[in-house]
Design a protein around this motif. Sequence first.
Motif, PDB file in Angstrom:
ATOM      1  N   ALA A  47      -5.202  75.340  60.410  1.00 32.40           N
ATOM      2  CA  ALA A  47      -5.444  76.131  61.623  1.00 32.40           C
ATOM      3  C   ALA A  47      -4.568  75.608  62.750  1.00 32.40           C
ATOM      4  O   ALA A  47      -4.319  74.402  62.855  1.00 32.40           O
ATOM      5  CB  ALA A  47      -6.913  76.052  62.024  1.00 32.40           C
ATOM      6  N   PRO A  48      -4.077  76.490  63.622  1.00 31.04           N
ATOM      7  CA  PRO A  48      -3.296  76.038  64.781  1.00 31.04           C
ATOM      8  C   PRO A  48      -4.202  75.328  65.782  1.00 31.04           C
ATOM      9  O   PRO A  48      -5.429  75.466  65.746  1.00 31.04           O
ATOM     10  CB  PRO A  48      -2.747  77.343  65.356  1.00 31.04           C
ATOM     11  CG  PRO A  48      -3.743  78.382  64.948  1.00 31.04           C
ATOM     12  CD  PRO A  48      -4.266  77.955  63.608  1.00 31.04           C
ATOM     13  N   GLU A  49      -3.587  74.595  66.693  1.00 33.39           N
ATOM     14  CA  GLU A  49      -4.363  73.873  67.698  1.00 33.39           C
ATOM     15  C   GLU A  49      -5.022  74.824  68.682  1.00 33.39           C
ATOM     16  O   GLU A  49      -6.028  74.487  69.303  1.00 33.39           O
ATOM     17  CB  GLU A  49      -3.455  72.890  68.445  1.00 33.39           C
ATOM     18  CG  GLU A  49      -2.940  71.765  67.557  1.00 33.39           C
ATOM     19  CD  GLU A  49      -1.965  70.863  68.288  1.00 33.39           C
ATOM     20  OE1 GLU A  49      -1.659  71.151  69.465  1.00 33.39           O
ATOM     21  OE2 GLU A  49      -1.499  69.889  67.677  1.00 33.39           O
ATOM     22  N   GLU A 306       4.364  79.634  55.834  1.00 32.42           N
ATOM     23  CA  GLU A 306       5.490  79.116  56.616  1.00 32.42           C
ATOM     24  C   GLU A 306       5.216  79.230  58.114  1.00 32.42           C
ATOM     25  O   GLU A 306       5.538  78.319  58.890  1.00 32.42           O
ATOM     26  CB  GLU A 306       6.762  79.878  56.242  1.00 32.42           C
ATOM     27  CG  GLU A 306       8.031  79.268  56.797  1.00 32.42           C
ATOM     28  CD  GLU A 306       9.285  79.965  56.290  1.00 32.42           C
ATOM     29  OE1 GLU A 306      10.359  79.700  56.866  1.00 32.42           O
ATOM     30  OE2 GLU A 306       9.203  80.780  55.348  1.00 32.42           O
ATOM     31  N   ILE A 307       4.618  80.347  58.533  1.00 25.47           N
ATOM     32  CA  ILE A 307       4.256  80.517  59.947  1.00 25.47           C
ATOM     33  C   ILE A 307       3.278  79.424  60.372  1.00 25.47           C
ATOM     34  O   ILE A 307       3.391  78.837  61.453  1.00 25.47           O
ATOM     35  CB  ILE A 307       3.666  81.916  60.188  1.00 25.47           C
ATOM     36  CG1 ILE A 307       4.782  82.974  60.110  1.00 25.47           C
ATOM     37  CG2 ILE A 307       2.958  81.994  61.542  1.00 25.47           C
ATOM     38  CD1 ILE A 307       4.283  84.401  60.111  1.00 25.47           C
ATOM     39  N   CYS A 308       2.303  79.134  59.500  1.00 26.65           N
ATOM     40  CA  CYS A 308       1.319  78.096  59.813  1.00 26.65           C
ATOM     41  C   CYS A 308       1.960  76.720  59.949  1.00 26.65           C
ATOM     42  O   CYS A 308       1.537  75.901  60.775  1.00 26.65           O
ATOM     43  CB  CYS A 308       0.263  78.036  58.708  1.00 26.65           C
ATOM     44  SG  CYS A 308      -0.884  79.422  58.688  1.00 26.65           S
ATOM     45  N   HIS A 312       3.941  74.512  66.850  1.00 30.30           N
ATOM     46  CA  HIS A 312       3.108  75.352  67.700  1.00 30.30           C
ATOM     47  C   HIS A 312       3.942  75.926  68.841  1.00 30.30           C
ATOM     48  O   HIS A 312       4.973  75.372  69.214  1.00 30.30           O
ATOM     49  CB  HIS A 312       1.920  74.561  68.238  1.00 30.30           C
ATOM     50  CG  HIS A 312       1.016  74.101  67.146  1.00 30.30           C
ATOM     51  ND1 HIS A 312       0.376  74.972  66.299  1.00 30.30           N
ATOM     52  CD2 HIS A 312       0.676  72.858  66.740  1.00 30.30           C
ATOM     53  CE1 HIS A 312      -0.337  74.278  65.429  1.00 30.30           C
ATOM     54  NE2 HIS A 312      -0.182  73.004  65.668  1.00 30.30           N
ATOM     55  N   PRO A 313       3.486  77.037  69.431  1.00 29.46           N
ATOM     56  CA  PRO A 313       4.253  77.687  70.497  1.00 29.46           C
ATOM     57  C   PRO A 313       4.582  76.739  71.637  1.00 29.46           C
ATOM     58  O   PRO A 313       3.818  75.833  71.955  1.00 29.46           O
ATOM     59  CB  PRO A 313       3.323  78.809  70.969  1.00 29.46           C
ATOM     60  CG  PRO A 313       2.417  79.061  69.818  1.00 29.46           C
ATOM     61  CD  PRO A 313       2.248  77.738  69.127  1.00 29.46           C
ATOM     62  N   ARG A 314       5.730  76.986  72.251  1.00 28.77           N
ATOM     63  CA  ARG A 314       6.163  76.149  73.369  1.00 28.77           C
ATOM     64  C   ARG A 314       5.311  76.405  74.609  1.00 28.77           C
ATOM     65  O   ARG A 314       4.811  77.500  74.817  1.00 28.77           O
ATOM     66  CB  ARG A 314       7.617  76.473  73.712  1.00 28.77           C
ATOM     67  CG  ARG A 314       8.575  76.255  72.577  1.00 28.77           C
ATOM     68  CD  ARG A 314       9.930  76.841  72.913  1.00 28.77           C
ATOM     69  NE  ARG A 314       9.837  78.290  73.077  1.00 28.77           N
ATOM     70  CZ  ARG A 314      10.903  79.050  73.328  1.00 28.77           C
ATOM     71  NH1 ARG A 314      12.090  78.523  73.447  1.00 28.77           N
ATOM     72  NH2 ARG A 314      10.753  80.365  73.470  1.00 28.77           N
TER      73      ARG A 314
END
Length: 330
Positions: A47-49, A306-308, A312-314
């Motif tokens: 999971a993303p942050e 791959e996206i995961c 993380h976004p800037r």
Amino acid sequence: MTISSEEDRRRALIDAIPQADESTPLAAQLAEDARRRITLSGQRFPAPEQTRVFTIANQKGGVGKTTTSVNLAAALATAGLQVLVIDNDPQGNASTALDIDHPSGTPSTYDVLINDAPMAEVVQRHEHIDNLHVVPSTIDLSGAEIELVSLVARENRLRNALAEYLRHRSRMGEPRLDYVFIDCPPSLGLLTVNAFVAAREVLIPIQTEYYALEGLSQLLNNIALIQAHLNPALHVSTIILTMYDGRTNLARQVVEEVREHFPGETLHATIPRSVRISEAPGHGQTVLTYDPGSTGALAYLEAAREICRRSHPRTPAGGAPHPTEGEAHE
């Protein structure tokens, strides 16, 4: 079974698959699919942050925009993540592909944008994929471009509604959304502007055929305008190559050209031209449920993984978090 022993088992199975080269393309494809099937089977993606919000955009039609939206969403959800698809296209193709009821009058994106309906009252759960939620579109949305013109904060209405929905989920003790995908019409009207303002990341599907990059410079210019005036956090984070046929020189040349221009944004995974991918929406399904072992399903799973795994976004230049993402933690 421990993680290390499971990885050892996967590696042994992959090593046992015979090698094949381009002199036998069918055998090579079957071997590659077998390796991907072993690698991806039963995997849970990290999971993303924080909630990642993507707008799927390309002003050129027929490039696999909606197909990419629904299949990436399904791939991430089947891998254990919480995903929301917002159908922001009056055609409602994403709603159809996800088998979501959306006749005229159904609570939809139109009500969120025009009537200030809470998104929580509009969201539908996917019947067969756990963790997948959908804000449907109806034909009513076709008039929204005109109706939005006279409304206050017309460019921010989707952004504000999504931020409130994330807060609502937090208040209700519901799991945080990991990914949000906004599917847009192939034009730059107020619907697409709302999507750009609501998102932080832009994902651009590019078809690996003639004129693949046609109109892309205009799209990038429009994104720059949105970034300058309405949403400084917006940036193109991901490019995905669709309808790829590795047997043709043209497709390989397009892949090389796109990766040369956008080396950091272009995914390694490519989406093949696939009968199964094309058939699935006619059955109200994504390819992940229609034929989960197919080349197309495996390609979208690989792209989702791959996206995961990407960074993380800037944080935008001002250092402030994007409102929808920051509020996901409240």
